[in-house]
Enzyme design. Structure first.
Site, PDB file in Angstrom:
ATOM      1  N   GLU A 195       1.421  -0.003  -4.716  1.00 39.55           N
ATOM      2  CA  GLU A 195       0.384   0.938  -5.147  1.00 39.55           C
ATOM      3  C   GLU A 195       0.955   2.361  -5.080  1.00 39.55           C
ATOM      4  OE1 GLU A 195      -3.511   3.173  -3.452  1.00 39.55           O
ATOM      5  OE2 GLU A 195      -1.689   2.737  -2.365  1.00 39.55           O
ATOM      6  N   ASP A 229     -10.919   1.564  -4.684  1.00 39.05           N
ATOM      7  CA  ASP A 229     -10.761   2.992  -4.410  1.00 39.05           C
ATOM      8  C   ASP A 229     -11.395   3.869  -5.486  1.00 39.05           C
ATOM      9  OD1 ASP A 229      -9.332   2.601  -2.042  1.00 39.05           O
ATOM     10  OD2 ASP A 229      -7.425   2.435  -3.104  1.00 39.05           O
ATOM     11  N   ASP A 289       0.831  -1.203   0.000  1.00 38.47           N
ATOM     12  CA  ASP A 289       0.000   0.000   0.000  1.00 38.47           C
ATOM     13  C   ASP A 289       0.871   1.261   0.000  1.00 38.47           C
ATOM     14  OD1 ASP A 289      -2.830   0.799   0.451  1.00 38.47           O
ATOM     15  OD2 ASP A 289      -2.006   1.773   2.235  1.00 38.47           O
TER      16      ASP A 289
HETATM   17  C1  NOJ Z   1      -4.682   2.698  -0.598  1.00 38.62           C
HETATM   18  C2  NOJ Z   1      -5.720   1.663  -0.387  1.00 38.62           C
HETATM   19  O1  NOJ Z   1      -5.981   1.005  -1.578  1.00 38.62           O
HETATM   20  C3  NOJ Z   1      -6.895   2.392   0.183  1.00 38.62           C
HETATM   21  O2  NOJ Z   1      -8.041   1.619   0.123  1.00 38.62           O
HETATM   22  C4  NOJ Z   1      -6.515   2.827   1.565  1.00 38.62           C
HETATM   23  O3  NOJ Z   1      -7.571   3.500   2.183  1.00 38.62           O
HETATM   24  C5  NOJ Z   1      -5.312   3.754   1.501  1.00 38.62           C
HETATM   25  N1  NOJ Z   1      -4.282   3.222   0.662  1.00 38.62           N
HETATM   26  C6  NOJ Z   1      -4.724   3.997   2.858  1.00 38.62           C
HETATM   27  O4  NOJ Z   1      -4.189   2.810   3.371  1.00 38.62           O
END
Ligand code: NOJ
Length: 642
Positions: free
Chosen positions: A300, A370, A271
């Site tokens: 990500e 997201d 993440d």
């Molecule tokens: C990215 C994640 O995909 C998202 O869902 C999350 O809320 C944020 N990072 C914070 O961890």
């Protein structure tokens, strides 16, 4: 497998003539007390490009164990599944129960939202159903595991044969992999005065509000998203942000992740990687891959794009690949929003593949947890099929968001979070998309042109896209149409002449002189034709990849070396690599005679009408594994001119 004795190396070991034994002797001397599995150091490297990933929000998939649903705080569970901020009951047993459904769809790897123990409270009317507010990186959320496996009864890491272990076993039995989602950047937000409370397998070790040992940064919220220092050091939506400068924090997070890898996890999705400096990731990835060399890692970097230098640098230099937001945005624009540029927008992104060292390992997707689901933007199920076929056949490793195959979407508030995380309700194995994914996942495993090959645009208008993927003599031709029915006079396919059958519809097509004539494409049509060439077979295969050599048309990259497989330094017998893009050459080099031996090699650029340009270095040296597949990832070590 070669393992060294735990005793001190004797001088006589340096007298051996065989190169392999010399290396063993050297390693014995460096680590005299340790049993070292030499083979481990250079043979095992995971190849993830043939995988089809399926991404599950665990709480929203399937409730296989109703006994755990109320969790430590029953207030956070809504059995009616009306309150989108609360838990709805999905768990690991539910995933085990549905593994055959997934396997049959062609899914080969499961990415699950973070499994670790979370804070048990509401923050902005949301429980941590997503798993990104971790409290203990060494324990699993009790809502996901058996009641008798609750951490309070046992130390999680000392307990085996839990539902987590059974999930791994059941996956591996089916030749499937588990991708663990981890967050290294932050723990949990401020809830009723508590923030960043962190535990080490049940023992509280850190508290943001009493942070004597500086485990957290204390710089407040990010206010300027263009300021890189802020993005890396300040807070994201009030989440307690770890201080990576503290070695105790780094040891904690690495040791936690290593424990899960030891339990059988195959890959990591990480993440918020943009929120920590690249040096942290380089160190983290090196340590993790020393611990388990065959782990695949992707990160990500939100809204990564080939035009964004920082995200490209991260993809190339951090030691992990990334989720391909650039392609995702282009696909959504072209196919969900119907942007006038259409497929040109997608081609524009693929045209920048040479910015990446590992374009064929980017993780491709059309939606996730997201952003609104694709169908919340465009409900047309046929357009969804086009989008899925595109990520299943173009470069990169496709990742399907759970429920896509059942047309799952809830469009409240435009389908934004949390409405993009509905409960999975249908398990129909006859939907067109379920079937397409199964067929195209099979193709990814069968035809190396899809998983590893180059991409050649053959016909491009806003509505029509025909392309060829190629690796050696393996070829895949894809044609798709987002507009009205049309007939194309002629399209080049690079396929061998003769009859070919569409992988999806079983329609027959006749190729003449490598071309298709009068190709009829219905509205939202997709045609996929495949020709599988000869596969490389050998005792050991080296998957060699060379980057940063900016080749011109007509130039060829090859490998020469001191062994028969690489021509014994005879340039006429050098092993030729395949062109992937102007920055990347790749090839599978078969080794039989030199398997298990130390070799020297270098890359050479063959130029028509000009002498070959050899790399400007003494040579590269490598011990070829005695069997299996390994990867070389090298950068061209020379200027353009000799
Ligand atoms: C990215 C994640 O995909 C998202 O869902 C999350 O809320 C944020 N990072 C914070 O961890």
């Amino acid at each position: 497998m070669v393992s060294t004795p735990p005793s001190q190396a004797s001088t006589s070991q340096y007298e051996v003539t065989d190169a392999q034994e010399k290396v063993e002797a050297l390693v014995t001397e460096i680590k005299p007390e340790t049993d070292i599995d030499l083979e481990f150091l250079y043979t095992r490297d995971i190849e993830f490009r043939q995988e089809t990933i399926y991404f599950i929000v665990v709480d929203r998939f399937y409730d296989g164990d109703p006994d755990n649903s109320f969790g430590p705080n029953p207030e956070l569970y809504d059995p009616e599944r009306q309150d989108w901020g609360k838990y709805w009951g999905g768990d690991l047993q539910g995933i085990i129960d549905k593994l055959d459904y997934l396997k049959n769809m062609g899914v080969t790897a499961l990415w699950l939202t973070p499994l670790f123990e979370q804070i048990e409270a509401l923050f902005v009317e949301q429980a941590a159903i997503h798993g990104y507010w971790t409290k203990d990186f060494k324990r699993i959320n009790p809502r996901f595991i058996g009641k008798d496996e609750e951490p309070s009864l046992n130390k999680t890491q000392h307990t085996r044969n839990t539902v987590f272990d059974r999930l791994i076993d059941e996956l591996h039995k089916r030749n499937m992999k588990l991708v663990l989602d981890i967050v290294c950047n932050h723990s949990n937000p401020d809830i009723s005065g508590t923030k960043g409370e962190l535990y080490d397998d049940g023992v509280k070790i850190v508290d943001f509000n009493n942070d004597e040992n500086h485990w957290y940064h204390h710089y407040g919220e990010v206010t300027d998203w263009e300021n890189e220092w802020q993005v890396q050091n300040c807070e994201l939506s009030g989440l307690a942000t770890f201080n990576e400068n503290n070695p105790d924090y780094r040891n904690y997070i690495k040791s936690a992740i290593k424990q899960w890898l030891d339990r059988g996890v195959d890959a990591l999705r990480i993440d918020t990687v943009k929120h920590m400096p690249i040096w942290f990731w380089q160190e983290f990835n090196a340590d993790i891959q020393n611990h388990k060399p065959d782990v695949f890692i992707f990160g990500e970097w939100i809204f990564s794009d080939p035009r964004n230098e920082r995200s490209v640098e991260f993809a190339n230099e951090s030691g992990m690949t990334i989720l391909d937001f650039g392609l995702c945005v282009a696909i959504r624009e072209a196919l969900a929003h119907g942007a006038p540029a259409g497929f040109h927008q997608i081609q524009d992104v693929l045209d920048l593949d040479h910015h990446y060292y590992r374009a064929t390992e980017l993780i491709t997707f059309i939606d996730n947890h997201d952003m609104p689901r694709f169908q919340s933007l465009n409900p047309d199920p046929e357009m969804l099929r086009v989008a899925i076929a595109l990520i299943m056949t173009s470069r990169g490793i496709p990742c399907i968001y759970y429920g896509t195959e059942q047309y799952l979407h809830n469009d409240t508030n435009g389908g934004n979070d949390p409405y993009n995380r509905p409960m999975m309700e249908e398990w129909n194995i006859d939907t067109p998309i379920y079937r397409d994914i199964r067929l195209l996942s099979g193709l990814r495993r069968l035809n190396p042109a899809v998983s590893m090959g180059s991409h050649w645009q053959k016909y491009l208008t806003p509505d029509i896209y025909c392309y060829v993927r190629r690796y050696r003599d393996s070829v895949v031709f894809v044609a798709m149409n987002r507009g009205a029915s049309v007939t194309l006079d002629v399209v080049d396919t690079e396929l061998p002449d003769g009859e070919h059958t569409d992988v999806l519809s079983r329609r027959k097509f006749e190729v003449k002189e490598g071309k298709l004539y009068n190709l009829e494409l219905d509205s939202r049509d997709v045609i996929v034709l495949s020709h599988v060439g000869e596969r490389i077979k050998a005792q050991t295969i080296v998957r060699a990849q060379l980057n940063s050599v900016q080749t011109q048309p007509g130039e060829i990259v090859a490998v020469i070396g001191d062994c028969p497989e690489l021509g014994n330094w005879d340039i006429a017998k050098a092993y030729r690599l395949e062109y992937i893009n102007t920055n990347t050459w790749f090839g599978e080099i078969p080794f039989n005679e030199s398997a298990g031996k130390l070799i020297s090699y270098k890359y050479v650029l063959m130029r028509e009408g000009n002498s070959p340009l050899r790399e400007n270095l003494v040579c590269r040296r490598w011990v070829i594994a005695s069997e299996g597949t390994v990867k070389w990832r090298d950068k061209w070590a020379s200027g353009r001119e000799s």
